[in-house]
Design a protein around this motif. Structure first.
Motif, PDB file in Angstrom:
ATOM      1  N   THR A  86      39.271  28.542  35.461  1.00 31.76           N
ATOM      2  CA  THR A  86      38.418  27.383  35.759  1.00 31.76           C
ATOM      3  C   THR A  86      37.418  27.119  34.645  1.00 31.76           C
ATOM      4  O   THR A  86      37.307  25.997  34.147  1.00 31.76           O
ATOM      5  CB  THR A  86      37.679  27.601  37.090  1.00 31.76           C
ATOM      6  OG1 THR A  86      38.634  27.848  38.123  1.00 31.76           O
ATOM      7  CG2 THR A  86      36.845  26.377  37.441  1.00 31.76           C
ATOM      8  N   ASP A  87      36.676  28.159  34.242  1.00 35.08           N
ATOM      9  CA  ASP A  87      35.665  28.020  33.191  1.00 35.08           C
ATOM     10  C   ASP A  87      36.265  28.510  31.876  1.00 35.08           C
ATOM     11  O   ASP A  87      36.600  29.689  31.728  1.00 35.08           O
ATOM     12  CB  ASP A  87      34.416  28.819  33.534  1.00 35.08           C
ATOM     13  CG  ASP A  87      33.249  28.491  32.613  1.00 35.08           C
ATOM     14  OD1 ASP A  87      33.494  28.002  31.491  1.00 35.08           O
ATOM     15  OD2 ASP A  87      32.093  28.718  33.009  1.00 35.08           O
ATOM     16  N   LEU A  88      36.364  27.615  30.912  1.00 34.07           N
ATOM     17  CA  LEU A  88      37.010  27.915  29.637  1.00 34.07           C
ATOM     18  C   LEU A  88      36.361  29.083  28.914  1.00 34.07           C
ATOM     19  O   LEU A  88      37.040  29.924  28.320  1.00 34.07           O
ATOM     20  CB  LEU A  88      36.976  26.661  28.759  1.00 34.07           C
ATOM     21  CG  LEU A  88      37.733  26.691  27.436  1.00 34.07           C
ATOM     22  CD1 LEU A  88      39.212  26.804  27.671  1.00 34.07           C
ATOM     23  CD2 LEU A  88      37.422  25.461  26.615  1.00 34.07           C
ATOM     24  N   PHE A  89      35.037  29.172  28.987  1.00 32.92           N
ATOM     25  CA  PHE A  89      34.316  30.162  28.201  1.00 32.92           C
ATOM     26  C   PHE A  89      34.150  31.500  28.930  1.00 32.92           C
ATOM     27  O   PHE A  89      33.462  32.377  28.435  1.00 32.92           O
ATOM     28  CB  PHE A  89      32.950  29.605  27.777  1.00 32.92           C
ATOM     29  CG  PHE A  89      33.070  28.461  26.817  1.00 32.92           C
ATOM     30  CD1 PHE A  89      33.269  28.703  25.467  1.00 32.92           C
ATOM     31  CD2 PHE A  89      33.010  27.147  27.258  1.00 32.92           C
ATOM     32  CE1 PHE A  89      33.391  27.655  24.568  1.00 32.92           C
ATOM     33  CE2 PHE A  89      33.138  26.090  26.363  1.00 32.92           C
ATOM     34  CZ  PHE A  89      33.334  26.349  25.010  1.00 32.92           C
ATOM     35  N   ASP A  90      34.781  31.644  30.092  1.00 31.94           N
ATOM     36  CA  ASP A  90      34.831  32.938  30.771  1.00 31.94           C
ATOM     37  C   ASP A  90      36.083  33.716  30.385  1.00 31.94           C
ATOM     38  O   ASP A  90      36.350  34.782  30.951  1.00 31.94           O
ATOM     39  CB  ASP A  90      34.803  32.748  32.293  1.00 31.94           C
ATOM     40  CG  ASP A  90      33.417  32.403  32.794  1.00 31.94           C
ATOM     41  OD1 ASP A  90      32.447  32.602  32.035  1.00 31.94           O
ATOM     42  OD2 ASP A  90      33.300  31.926  33.939  1.00 31.94           O
ATOM     43  N   ALA A  91      36.852  33.205  29.442  1.00 32.14           N
ATOM     44  CA  ALA A  91      38.151  33.794  29.118  1.00 32.14           C
ATOM     45  C   ALA A  91      38.039  35.236  28.642  1.00 32.14           C
ATOM     46  O   ALA A  91      38.820  36.099  29.064  1.00 32.14           O
ATOM     47  CB  ALA A  91      38.850  32.941  28.052  1.00 32.14           C
ATOM     48  N   GLU A  92      37.081  35.526  27.779  1.00 27.61           N
ATOM     49  CA  GLU A  92      36.977  36.875  27.223  1.00 27.61           C
ATOM     50  C   GLU A  92      36.608  37.891  28.302  1.00 27.61           C
ATOM     51  O   GLU A  92      37.177  38.991  28.351  1.00 27.61           O
ATOM     52  CB  GLU A  92      35.931  36.894  26.105  1.00 27.61           C
ATOM     53  CG  GLU A  92      35.802  38.231  25.386  1.00 27.61           C
ATOM     54  CD  GLU A  92      37.083  38.659  24.703  1.00 27.61           C
ATOM     55  OE1 GLU A  92      37.300  39.881  24.579  1.00 27.61           O
ATOM     56  OE2 GLU A  92      37.884  37.781  24.300  1.00 27.61           O
ATOM     57  N   VAL A  93      35.683  37.532  29.186  1.00 28.75           N
ATOM     58  CA  VAL A  93      35.275  38.437  30.265  1.00 28.75           C
ATOM     59  C   VAL A  93      36.443  38.704  31.204  1.00 28.75           C
ATOM     60  O   VAL A  93      36.714  39.857  31.591  1.00 28.75           O
ATOM     61  CB  VAL A  93      34.076  37.851  31.040  1.00 28.75           C
ATOM     62  CG1 VAL A  93      33.726  38.731  32.222  1.00 28.75           C
ATOM     63  CG2 VAL A  93      32.884  37.689  30.111  1.00 28.75           C
ATOM     64  N   ILE A  94      37.159  37.648  31.581  1.00 28.01           N
ATOM     65  CA  ILE A  94      38.295  37.802  32.490  1.00 28.01           C
ATOM     66  C   ILE A  94      39.406  38.612  31.823  1.00 28.01           C
ATOM     67  O   ILE A  94      40.069  39.435  32.470  1.00 28.01           O
ATOM     68  CB  ILE A  94      38.805  36.426  32.935  1.00 28.01           C
ATOM     69  CG1 ILE A  94      37.735  35.728  33.782  1.00 28.01           C
ATOM     70  CG2 ILE A  94      40.103  36.548  33.725  1.00 28.01           C
ATOM     71  CD1 ILE A  94      38.099  34.326  34.206  1.00 28.01           C
ATOM     72  N   ALA A  95      39.614  38.415  30.529  1.00 28.33           N
ATOM     73  CA  ALA A  95      40.638  39.185  29.811  1.00 28.33           C
ATOM     74  C   ALA A  95      40.313  40.672  29.830  1.00 28.33           C
ATOM     75  O   ALA A  95      41.202  41.509  30.050  1.00 28.33           O
ATOM     76  CB  ALA A  95      40.752  38.675  28.377  1.00 28.33           C
ATOM     77  N   GLN A  96      39.063  41.027  29.620  1.00 20.60           N
ATOM     78  CA  GLN A  96      38.665  42.432  29.657  1.00 20.60           C
ATOM     79  C   GLN A  96      38.836  43.017  31.057  1.00 20.60           C
ATOM     80  O   GLN A  96      39.279  44.169  31.212  1.00 20.60           O
ATOM     81  CB  GLN A  96      37.221  42.572  29.198  1.00 20.60           C
ATOM     82  CG  GLN A  96      36.996  42.213  27.726  1.00 20.60           C
ATOM     83  CD  GLN A  96      35.539  42.270  27.323  1.00 20.60           C
ATOM     84  OE1 GLN A  96      34.674  42.605  28.129  1.00 20.60           O
ATOM     85  NE2 GLN A  96      35.256  41.940  26.072  1.00 20.60           N
ATOM     86  N   GLN A  97      38.521  42.242  32.086  1.00 19.80           N
ATOM     87  CA  GLN A  97      38.685  42.723  33.459  1.00 19.80           C
ATOM     88  C   GLN A  97      40.161  42.944  33.785  1.00 19.80           C
ATOM     89  O   GLN A  97      40.520  43.962  34.406  1.00 19.80           O
ATOM     90  CB  GLN A  97      38.071  41.714  34.432  1.00 19.80           C
ATOM     91  CG  GLN A  97      36.553  41.602  34.326  1.00 19.80           C
ATOM     92  CD  GLN A  97      35.995  40.503  35.208  1.00 19.80           C
ATOM     93  OE1 GLN A  97      36.747  39.695  35.761  1.00 19.80           O
ATOM     94  NE2 GLN A  97      34.668  40.457  35.348  1.00 19.80           N
ATOM     95  N   LEU A  98      41.012  42.026  33.381  1.00 16.94           N
ATOM     96  CA  LEU A  98      42.445  42.173  33.640  1.00 16.94           C
ATOM     97  C   LEU A  98      43.026  43.363  32.892  1.00 16.94           C
ATOM     98  O   LEU A  98      43.861  44.101  33.430  1.00 16.94           O
ATOM     99  CB  LEU A  98      43.183  40.884  33.234  1.00 16.94           C
ATOM    100  CG  LEU A  98      42.967  39.669  34.129  1.00 16.94           C
ATOM    101  CD1 LEU A  98      43.654  38.447  33.540  1.00 16.94           C
ATOM    102  CD2 LEU A  98      43.502  39.936  35.528  1.00 16.94           C
ATOM    103  N   ALA A  99      42.593  43.549  31.644  1.00 20.08           N
ATOM    104  CA  ALA A  99      43.086  44.684  30.862  1.00 20.08           C
ATOM    105  C   ALA A  99      42.684  46.004  31.509  1.00 20.08           C
ATOM    106  O   ALA A  99      43.466  46.960  31.548  1.00 20.08           O
ATOM    107  CB  ALA A  99      42.569  44.600  29.440  1.00 20.08           C
ATOM    108  N   ALA A 100      41.458  46.074  32.039  1.00 20.66           N
ATOM    109  CA  ALA A 100      40.988  47.306  32.677  1.00 20.66           C
ATOM    110  C   ALA A 100      41.742  47.589  33.974  1.00 20.66           C
ATOM    111  O   ALA A 100      42.030  48.746  34.302  1.00 20.66           O
ATOM    112  CB  ALA A 100      39.484  47.211  32.950  1.00 20.66           C
ATOM    113  N   LYS A 101      42.090  46.551  34.737  1.00 22.09           N
ATOM    114  CA  LYS A 101      42.746  46.738  36.023  1.00 22.09           C
ATOM    115  C   LYS A 101      44.244  46.990  35.891  1.00 22.09           C
ATOM    116  O   LYS A 101      44.829  47.722  36.691  1.00 22.09           O
ATOM    117  CB  LYS A 101      42.498  45.511  36.910  1.00 22.09           C
ATOM    118  CG  LYS A 101      41.062  45.359  37.373  1.00 22.09           C
ATOM    119  CD  LYS A 101      40.905  44.129  38.262  1.00 22.09           C
ATOM    120  CE  LYS A 101      39.466  43.980  38.745  1.00 22.09           C
ATOM    121  NZ  LYS A 101      39.297  42.780  39.606  1.00 22.09           N
TER     122      LYS A 101
END
Length: 255
Positions: A86-101
């Protein structure tokens, strides 16, 4: 055509279709290689898509998931997943969360386009600095206008003070004047901005006639700009209003 990728159907990028001389309804054979194994199949072109980037348009072919798995010898698997957030600039945070999970390799667009991100940050900082200096210039302009007004209206201010007008009322007169100047200026600025945006959207178009930018500015932005201008106008009027309220009636009338 239409975006339909049932078995035996495919959608091609616009430039790829142009280079191959293929149109909707034509048949095309796709061939892939996996080590020494050559896999291929024939498909009917159901649509041609424009992704807005020439390089993507020249190398993009859409097929169904099972068809792609068969062509690439990936039964039940995929080589890459693309996610839209949804938010374009949240991409890096979401990528780190997905990588950790998940333990998978997850890359955000901000990571793969570091130079573009640096350019966007530089542009953002520049835009904010320009806005800040514009606000400062506007405040100084309103203050200078009101200072001149105080100088020109000294005799009238003195008469008001001699007629027992309280200092607070004189102060309110100039604060109100500052607010009115800011209000009129902001309304004119909003009208001019709306006209310029409409003209820009009408002139800035792609080759196919579609708008170059999907630029939509809601009324809340104009409201925020107007309120901000009024606040700045009142703040700019504080010093001139204080100076007017502090005038001595006798000296002001003599001058």
């Amino acid at each position: 055509g239409e975006f339909r990728v049932q078995p035996g159907e495919t959608v091609l990028g616009r430039d790829l279709a142009t280079d191959l001389g293929i149109g909707v309804g034509d048949r095309v054979r796709l061939i892939t290689t996996d080590s020494e194994v050559v896999t291929g199949d024939t498909f009917t072109v159901t649509g041609i898509v424009d992704l807005g980037v020439r390089e993507l348009n020249r190398r993009t072919v859409y097929v169904g998931l099972r068809t792609g798995q068969s062509l690439l010898s990936l039964p039940g698997g995929v080589s890459q997943l693309d996610l839209t957030i949804t938010d374009l600039f949240d991409a890096e945070v979401i990528a780190q969360q997905l990588a950790a999970k998940t333990g998978l390799t997850v890359e955000s667009w901000m990571q793969t386009n570091a130079q573009l991100m640096a350019a966007i940050n530089a542009q953002t900082i520049t835009t904010r600095m320009i806005r800040l200096f514009v606000v400062v210039i506007v405040v100084l302009g309103i203050a200078s206008v009101l200072v001149v007004s105080v100088v020109q209206k000294r005799r009238e201010i003195g008469i008001l003070r001699a007629m027992c007008a309280p200092r607070a009322k004189v102060r309110r007169v100039f604060l109100l004047q500052g607010a009115m100047v800011a209000l009129i200026g902001s309304l004119l600025g909003c009208a001019l901005a709306a006209i310029m945006i409409a003209v820009f959207l009408k002139l800035a178009r792609n080759a196919d006639g579609t708008p170059l930018f999907d630029l939509v500015i809601g009324p809340e932005l104009f409201a925020i700009a107007t309120i901000g201008a009024i606040v700045c106008g009142v703040l700019a009027a504080v010093a001139p209003a204080q100076r007017a309220a502090a005038l001595d009636p006798a000296q002001a009338i003599r001058m």
